[in-house]
Design a protein around this motif. Structure first.
Motif, mmCIF file in Angstrom:
data_model
loop_
_atom_site.group_PDB
_atom_site.id
_atom_site.type_symbol
_atom_site.label_atom_id
_atom_site.label_comp_id
_atom_site.label_asym_id
_atom_site.label_seq_id
_atom_site.Cartn_x
_atom_site.Cartn_y
_atom_site.Cartn_z
ATOM 1 N N MET A 165 0.841 -1.191 0.000
ATOM 2 C CA MET A 165 0.000 0.000 0.000
ATOM 3 C C MET A 165 0.880 1.246 0.000
ATOM 4 N N LEU A 166 0.732 2.078 -1.020
ATOM 5 C CA LEU A 166 1.477 3.333 -1.085
ATOM 6 C C LEU A 166 0.633 4.454 -0.511
ATOM 7 N N VAL A 167 1.263 5.279 0.287
ATOM 8 C CA VAL A 167 0.607 6.493 0.767
ATOM 9 C C VAL A 167 1.601 7.631 0.553
ATOM 10 N N PRO A 168 1.137 8.863 0.401
ATOM 11 C CA PRO A 168 2.090 9.957 0.271
ATOM 12 C C PRO A 168 2.912 10.065 1.558
ATOM 13 N N GLU A 169 4.182 10.355 1.409
ATOM 14 C CA GLU A 169 5.081 10.454 2.562
ATOM 15 C C GLU A 169 4.441 11.233 3.713
ATOM 16 N N ILE A 170 3.803 12.334 3.335
ATOM 17 C CA ILE A 170 3.264 13.262 4.326
ATOM 18 C C ILE A 170 2.117 12.651 5.133
ATOM 19 N N SER A 171 1.423 11.677 4.558
ATOM 20 C CA SER A 171 0.344 11.087 5.355
ATOM 21 C C SER A 171 0.749 9.771 5.996
ATOM 22 N N LEU A 172 2.028 9.474 5.956
ATOM 23 C CA LEU A 172 2.515 8.279 6.639
ATOM 24 C C LEU A 172 2.670 8.618 8.123
ATOM 25 N N THR A 173 1.612 9.101 8.696
ATOM 26 C CA THR A 173 1.644 9.552 10.081
ATOM 27 C C THR A 173 1.532 8.361 11.007
ATOM 28 N N PRO A 174 1.930 8.552 12.267
ATOM 29 C CA PRO A 174 1.751 7.480 13.246
ATOM 30 C C PRO A 174 0.295 7.019 13.272
ATOM 31 N N GLN A 175 -0.618 7.956 13.020
ATOM 32 C CA GLN A 175 -2.050 7.640 13.010
ATOM 33 C C GLN A 175 -2.380 6.532 11.989
ATOM 34 N N ALA B 284 -16.629 31.720 17.688
ATOM 35 C CA ALA B 284 -17.710 30.790 18.065
ATOM 36 C C ALA B 284 -17.141 29.418 18.400
ATOM 37 N N ARG B 285 -16.113 28.970 17.643
ATOM 38 C CA ARG B 285 -15.504 27.663 17.910
ATOM 39 C C ARG B 285 -14.822 27.659 19.265
ATOM 40 N N LEU B 286 -14.132 28.763 19.583
ATOM 41 C CA LEU B 286 -13.439 28.830 20.872
ATOM 42 C C LEU B 286 -14.450 28.734 22.011
ATOM 43 N N GLU B 287 -15.592 29.416 21.843
ATOM 44 C CA GLU B 287 -16.612 29.387 22.895
ATOM 45 C C GLU B 287 -17.191 27.980 23.058
ATOM 46 N N ARG B 288 -17.320 27.254 21.951
ATOM 47 C CA ARG B 288 -17.895 25.898 22.024
ATOM 48 C C ARG B 288 -16.844 24.823 22.270
ATOM 49 N N ARG B 289 -15.601 25.234 22.466
ATOM 50 C CA ARG B 289 -14.480 24.309 22.687
ATOM 51 C C ARG B 289 -14.310 23.348 21.494
ATOM 52 N N GLU B 290 -14.539 23.868 20.285
ATOM 53 C CA GLU B 290 -14.246 23.090 19.093
ATOM 54 C C GLU B 290 -12.947 23.629 18.496
ATOM 55 N N GLN B 291 -12.404 22.899 17.520
ATOM 56 C CA GLN B 291 -11.079 23.277 17.015
ATOM 57 C C GLN B 291 -11.125 23.833 15.600
ATOM 58 N N THR B 292 -10.106 24.663 15.308
ATOM 59 C CA THR B 292 -10.010 25.326 14.015
ATOM 60 C C THR B 292 -8.670 25.013 13.359
ATOM 61 N N ILE B 293 -8.688 24.844 12.045
ATOM 62 C CA ILE B 293 -7.451 24.724 11.278
ATOM 63 C C ILE B 293 -7.384 25.903 10.311
ATOM 64 N N THR C 45 0.879 24.645 6.799
ATOM 65 C CA THR C 45 1.014 24.526 5.343
ATOM 66 C C THR C 45 0.407 23.193 4.915
ATOM 67 N N GLN C 46 0.773 22.706 3.729
ATOM 68 C CA GLN C 46 0.175 21.464 3.234
ATOM 69 C C GLN C 46 0.418 20.292 4.170
ATOM 70 N N MET C 47 1.335 20.476 5.109
ATOM 71 C CA MET C 47 1.589 19.462 6.114
ATOM 72 C C MET C 47 0.302 19.058 6.841
ATOM 73 N N ILE C 48 -0.635 19.997 6.971
ATOM 74 C CA ILE C 48 -1.870 19.679 7.708
ATOM 75 C C ILE C 48 -3.057 19.509 6.764
ATOM 76 N N ALA C 49 -2.778 19.567 5.455
ATOM 77 C CA ALA C 49 -3.900 19.605 4.510
ATOM 78 C C ALA C 49 -4.513 18.239 4.280
ATOM 79 N N LYS C 50 -3.735 17.187 4.497
ATOM 80 C CA LYS C 50 -4.164 15.899 3.969
ATOM 81 C C LYS C 50 -4.239 14.783 4.990
#
Ligand code: ADP
Ligand code: ZN
Length: 748
Positions: free
Chosen positions: A265-275, A433-442, A559-564
């Motif tokens: 299975m090939l995945v892009p290097e950047i998404s070869l995360t521990p996850q 609004a996200r901060l008030e609801r304790r949700e997260q933003t990217i 940057t694109q590090m978090i895009a995918k």
């Protein structure tokens, strides 16, 4: 019977040489055999890459010794290397360097040996009692080993029962302990534990796709007998973000294992995360299957061990970046390419192969199933599906009927009146609004640094890199100006280097400035930046992702590090700070890239129970890439983009070959490009168009001037051969370098 062999000498900068086969062993040697050959005054290890009946090389010497007749590579991989050399117009040696990784060719990286201990015999109770009184440490070791299922490394004994080397030696002397050296494996994930996790029950759409994948897997007769076997069509899975593609990959691989086969299975290097890796290891931990992981951050030793674990057949699942397509698996049943549209599958150095294309080719050679997956398939692959060369499969809905995020476009032309505003009012309100609801933003911006150029208000001078034709970027953290092409750094000038006026100003925005701005607007929020500058430390990436998942970070800027590929259910808002950055590059794929990027980044929002919202800021809000992405309309985008490609005869309607000529002397680069152009034009094969030599968009890089020649054709192999012939006959001045990039993606 062949009389000669062409070999690739280890550590020889990739040159191949011919040798004569000693008669006594000639019959046993094969392509892939390891031998020792005389090189000048010494001998060196080498791999046979071709057997020849005849050679033109002068003064051919005899192979000195056979190290192992059994090939280190199977013939299929060597064929693959040959094909790459032919198609991508490079030498067979260069191609082989990718197929047979450096660390395998190097002799000195061997298996790691360690001393292991086990009990020599059973120790009776009385004896043990005595020992307990006289030498409690020794008794501790005996107790420990009596419990252990397998021999224990001596080094580990000192950890586990305080036993020094002397303690172990004493036991050996008493005849109670045996020690022997054995191989240990460097498992890059050995200190992680995996909780076995079972299959999920597929939903209806997933089931329909899974059945097609199984049909392909089951129909492959495998074990290469191309004449009789049925080769299944490659499958293209277009599934929206969060539709459960990965679950299908996992279950398909499981099926392949049950058939006794292997899977890559090939995945892009950047998404070869521990996850991702963890998800795979936990799933297959259940059936006790080993997963090998190959990526560029492995140490040499780890890479060596992973390679042998695959080759010996112990690890039957390989997950890795681009080069994992050359994994030495036997009896492959399935090759998966996740995020098949990713440009990182293209290798930007010789051999300039495309991992996805090699995957399809290897699948064909293996006669196995190939599954390409993406939320935004490449025009190339989708075109193949439309032509019926690939079978198209679709997942149109997110898991559990989660809605696709709502995408809103913000017209920056209206916003820019408010001077210097990087974030629009509407985006700021949504973040609050996200901060008030304790949700997260990217927040996403594809540009590092603080400001992107330094311009003199008086004379208009822009501070440029001395080596490259790009502006220097201001990095406030490092208090430096930096070139993003060559890495050149300098102190920040206080006055204009040209006219000495103090009125120089920064303009343009990078991630550092976004982080800074956000921190000012929301002083109480935890803001973290994720880009190549902030993630230089080896574990920084993993730590930041973990903190984000645990909710310790409110706003992630990157940057694109978090895009995918990342999956964070609590992210309900994504802001794209400037969607135009990738849109106006001089590249016919700019529209496609922008569409893909927007769709992928937007796909990070709303993966949990709360619906996601995306704000896209742009100065050109009506450009098709942005509008189609907004409506999640892949087919609409495809229809209009493919028409544009057809009109201009761009890929996928033709193959594009980029020839780059570069030199530190501008004149020589230009002159060489013109000479090459003339020679190529002399006997141009039918159906090839050859553009005029022209300065590259990035005219100067790393101190070299760059010229481009662009060729297009439908019959690529004929053109590759023509190029190889012409280049073979030409000699260029010593400081002129020519590279050929077949199916080029990098057009700057
Ligand atoms: P994709 O690869 O298409 O982005 P994933 O396979 O990562 O999607 O799935 C998204 C989420 O949905 C993951 O958390 C996954 O565990 C979950 N998921 C996938 N398939 C199912 C299913 N059949 N039932 C329940 N949850 C699922
Ligand atoms: Zn530079």
């Amino acid at each position: 019977m062949p009389r000669f062999a062409r070999v690739l000498v280890d550590d020889s900068a990739g040159k191949a040489f011919d040798y004569e086969l000693p008669e006594a062993v000639a019959a046993t040697l094969q392509v892939g055999s390891r031998v020792r050959v005389p090189v000048r005054t010494r001998t060196a290890l080498a791999t046979i890459i071709e057997l020849l009946d005849h050679t033109d090389a002068p003064g051919v010497k005899l192979i000195a010794e056979v190290v192992s007749a059994e090939p280190v590579l199977n013939a299929l991989l060597i064929d693959l290397g040959r094909w790459i050399a032919d198609y991508y117009c490079c030498s067979i040696e260069a191609a082989m360097k990718s197929v047979l990784p450096q660390v395998i060719r190097k002799a000195e990286v061997g298996h790691q040996m360690r001393l292991f201990a086990r009990l020599a015999r059973e120790v009776d109770a009385e004896e043990l009692e005595t020992l307990r009184r006289k030498a409690p440490l020794q008794a501790g070791v005996i107790d420990f080993l009596a419990q252990a299922a397998a021999p224990v490394a001596v080094a580990e004994l000192s950890d586990k029962c305080d036993a020094t080397h002397a303690v172990v030696q004493a036991l050996v002397k008493k005849g109670l302990l045996l020690t022997e050296p054995a191989k240990v494996e460097r498992d890059p994930t050995q200190h992680e534990t995996f909780v076995a996790a079972g299959k999920l029950e597929l939903n209806e759409e997933q089931l329909a796709v899974f059945e097609r994948v199984c049909a392909a897997i089951d129909s492959s007769t495998s074990h290469r007998s191309p004449v009789t076997s049925h080769i299944p069509k490659p499958l293209l899975l277009h599934g929206v973000t969060g539709s459960g593609k990965t679950e299908i990959y996992l279950q398909a691989i499981d099926r392949v294992l049950q058939r006794g086969q292997t899977a890559i299975m090939l995945v892009p290097e950047i998404s070869l995360t521990p996850q991702t890796v963890e998800r795979f290891k936990s799933r297959f931990a259940l059936t006790q299957h080993e997963v090998a992981v190959l990526h560029s951050h492995l140490s040499e030793g780890e890479r060596h061990d992973e390679w042998h674990r695959i080759r010996s057949g112990r690890a039957r699942i390989v997950i890795g970046a681009r080069s994992a397509i050359f994994a030495p698996c036997e009896n492959v049943g399935l090759i998966v390419v996740d995020e098949e549209h990713e440009n990182t599958y293209k290798q930007e150095e010789t051999p300039r192969y495309h991992g996805r294309d090699i995957a399809v080719l290897r699948g064909h050679m293996e006669g196995c199933a190939v599954l390409l997956g993406s939320a935004t398939p490449s025009l190339e692959s989708f075109h193949n599906a439309r032509l019926g060369k690939y079978e198209l499969l679709r997942l149109t809905a997110r898991i559990d009927a989660r809605k696709m995020p709502h995408i809103r476009i913000i017209d920056l032309r209206m916003e820019s009146q408010k001077k210097g505003a990087i974030l629009s009012e509407r985006l700021i309100t949504a973040m609050r609004a996200r901060l008030e609801r304790r949700e997260q933003t990217i927040l996403f911006l594809n540009r590092r640094g603080f400001s992107t150029s330094l311009i003199c208000q008086k004379c208009g001078h822009v501070c440029q890199c001395p080596n490259c034709s790009v502006a220097l970027t201001f990095h406030r953290g490092a208090a430096r100006v930096v070139c993003h092409i060559c890495g050149h750094q300098a102190v920040v000038p206080a006055t204009c280097p040209e006219c000495r006026d103090p009125g120089i100003r920064w303009s343009g925005t990078g991630t550092e400035k976004v982080e800074d701005t956000v921190a000012k607007i929301f002083p109480k929020a935890v803001v973290k930046r994720m880009d190549a500058d902030a993630m230089q430390r080896r574990d920084a990436f993993r730590e930041t992702l973990t903190a984000f998942r645990q909710g310790k970070i409110d706003i992630l800027v990157g940057t694109q590090m978090i895009a995918k590929g990342l999956h964070f259910p609590n992210v309900t808002l994504v802001g794209i700070v400037n969607a135009d950055l990738s849109l106006h590059l001089p590249d016919f794929r700019a529209g496609e890239r922008t569409f893909q990027l927007l769709t992928q980044v937007a796909g990070r929002a709303g993966r949990g129970d709360v619906e996601g919202e995306v704000f896209v800021q742009s100065f050109t809000p009506f450009s098709p890439s942005i509008q189609f992405a907004r409506h999640h309309d892949f087919d609409g985008f495809w229809e209009q983009e493919i028409e544009f490609r057809r009109q201009w005869d761009y890929p996928p309607f033709s193959h594009l070959v980029l020839v780059l000529v570069r030199s530190q002397h501008q004149e020589r680069a230009r002159f060489s490009a013109e000479t090459l152009h003339r020679r190529l034009a002399e006997a141009l094969p039918n159906g090839v168009t050859l553009g005029e030599p022209a300065p590259a968009p990035l005219e100067k890089s790393h101190g070299s001037y760059r010229y481009h020649l662009i060729l297009r054709t439908r019959a690529i192999q004929r053109l590759s051969r023509h190029l190889a012939t012409v280049l073979g006959k030409l000699t260029f001045p010593e400081d002129v370098f020519v590279t050929v990039d077949v199916d080029a993606y990098q057009l700057l």
